[in-house]
Design a protein around this motif. Structure first.
Motif, PDB file in Angstrom:
ATOM      1  N   UNK A   1       0.799  -1.236   0.000  1.00  0.00           N
ATOM      2  CA  UNK A   1       0.000   0.000   0.000  1.00  0.00           C
ATOM      3  C   UNK A   1       0.827   1.281   0.000  1.00  0.00           C
ATOM      4  N   UNK A   2       2.151   1.169  -0.052  1.00  0.00           N
ATOM      5  CA  UNK A   2       2.993   2.363   0.102  1.00  0.00           C
ATOM      6  C   UNK A   2       4.184   2.334  -0.845  1.00  0.00           C
ATOM      7  N   UNK A   3       4.700   3.524  -1.129  1.00  0.00           N
ATOM      8  CA  UNK A   3       5.899   3.655  -1.959  1.00  0.00           C
ATOM      9  C   UNK A   3       6.800   4.716  -1.324  1.00  0.00           C
TER      10      UNK A   3
ATOM     11  N   UNK B   1      -8.521   6.053   5.272  1.00  0.00           N
ATOM     12  CA  UNK B   1      -7.801   4.856   4.825  1.00  0.00           C
ATOM     13  C   UNK B   1      -8.205   3.649   5.677  1.00  0.00           C
ATOM     14  N   UNK B   2      -8.026   2.473   5.097  1.00  0.00           N
ATOM     15  CA  UNK B   2      -8.310   1.235   5.845  1.00  0.00           C
ATOM     16  C   UNK B   2      -7.210   1.004   6.876  1.00  0.00           C
ATOM     17  N   UNK B   3      -7.526   0.156   7.840  1.00  0.00           N
ATOM     18  CA  UNK B   3      -6.509  -0.204   8.840  1.00  0.00           C
ATOM     19  C   UNK B   3      -5.287  -0.809   8.141  1.00  0.00           C
TER      20      UNK B   3
ATOM     21  N   UNK C   1       2.654   3.119   8.129  1.00  0.00           N
ATOM     22  CA  UNK C   1       3.473   3.382   9.328  1.00  0.00           C
ATOM     23  C   UNK C   1       4.632   2.387   9.396  1.00  0.00           C
ATOM     24  N   UNK C   2       4.352   1.145   9.065  1.00  0.00           N
ATOM     25  CA  UNK C   2       5.422   0.135   9.071  1.00  0.00           C
ATOM     26  C   UNK C   2       6.472   0.433   7.996  1.00  0.00           C
ATOM     27  N   UNK C   3       6.045   0.965   6.875  1.00  0.00           N
ATOM     28  CA  UNK C   3       7.003   1.310   5.812  1.00  0.00           C
ATOM     29  C   UNK C   3       7.977   2.376   6.319  1.00  0.00           C
ATOM     30  N   UNK C   4       7.450   3.371   7.029  1.00  0.00           N
ATOM     31  CA  UNK C   4       8.336   4.400   7.602  1.00  0.00           C
ATOM     32  C   UNK C   4       9.335   3.741   8.553  1.00  0.00           C
ATOM     33  N   UNK C   5       8.840   2.859   9.394  1.00  0.00           N
ATOM     34  CA  UNK C   5       9.724   2.174  10.339  1.00  0.00           C
ATOM     35  C   UNK C   5      10.783   1.343   9.638  1.00  0.00           C
ATOM     36  N   UNK C   6      10.386   0.679   8.572  1.00  0.00           N
ATOM     37  CA  UNK C   6      11.321  -0.168   7.823  1.00  0.00           C
ATOM     38  C   UNK C   6      12.422   0.683   7.185  1.00  0.00           C
TER      39      UNK C   6
END
Ligand code: 5GP
Length: 123
Positions: free
Chosen positions: A29-31, A62-64, A71-76
């Protein structure tokens, strides 16, 4: 206020592959990609793939699964870039007063040098 998404914005074009980018991470869901005009040694933009104008638009609609992924992408990325040691700044410019240029939600991850105090007073 109801936000209206403009699908001609530059990040929508990046998501459609119409404009190239230097990808750092892609998830369901993220880039995340390198900012074209970096303001610090590390300057990465993280966007959701969905049509969200800004942070509150995303948080309210947005969906959960999308929110978790984002948020996990930022953390990664913080992990991949080794940012735990010296820290970083996360910025989500929003709207007129926030001086948001591209109307598709993005957070800036800035790191790699001292970034100064949080705000400079506008002239
Ligand atoms: P804003 O002011 O909306 O928070 O930040 C927009 C950011 O997008 C700026 O830091 C700018 O350098 C970046 N940007 C604008 N156009 C492009 C582009 O075509 N490619 C990439 N990678 N970054 C862009």
């Amino acid at each position: 206020m109801a936000y209206t998404y403009d699908d001609q914005n530059i990040f929508a074009k990046i998501l459609r592959g119409e404009i190239p980018n230097t990808t750092v991470l892609e998830t369901e869901h993220s880039l995340a990609f390198q900012d074209i005009q970096p303001q610090a040694p590390t300057h990465i933009l993280v966007i959701p793939k969905g049509p969200y104008v800004c942070f509150d638009h995303f948080a309210q609609n947005a969906s959960d699964a999308e929110i978790t992924d984002y948020v996990r992408a930022v953390g990664e990325i913080c992990k991949m870039e080794g940012l735990e040691e010296n820290g970083f700044r996360l910025i989500a410019n929003t709207g007129r007063d926030g001086v948001q240029d591209v109307p598709h939600l993005h957070v800036h991850i800035l790191a790699g040098r001292g970034l100064g105090r949080m705000l400079a007073r506008a002239e």
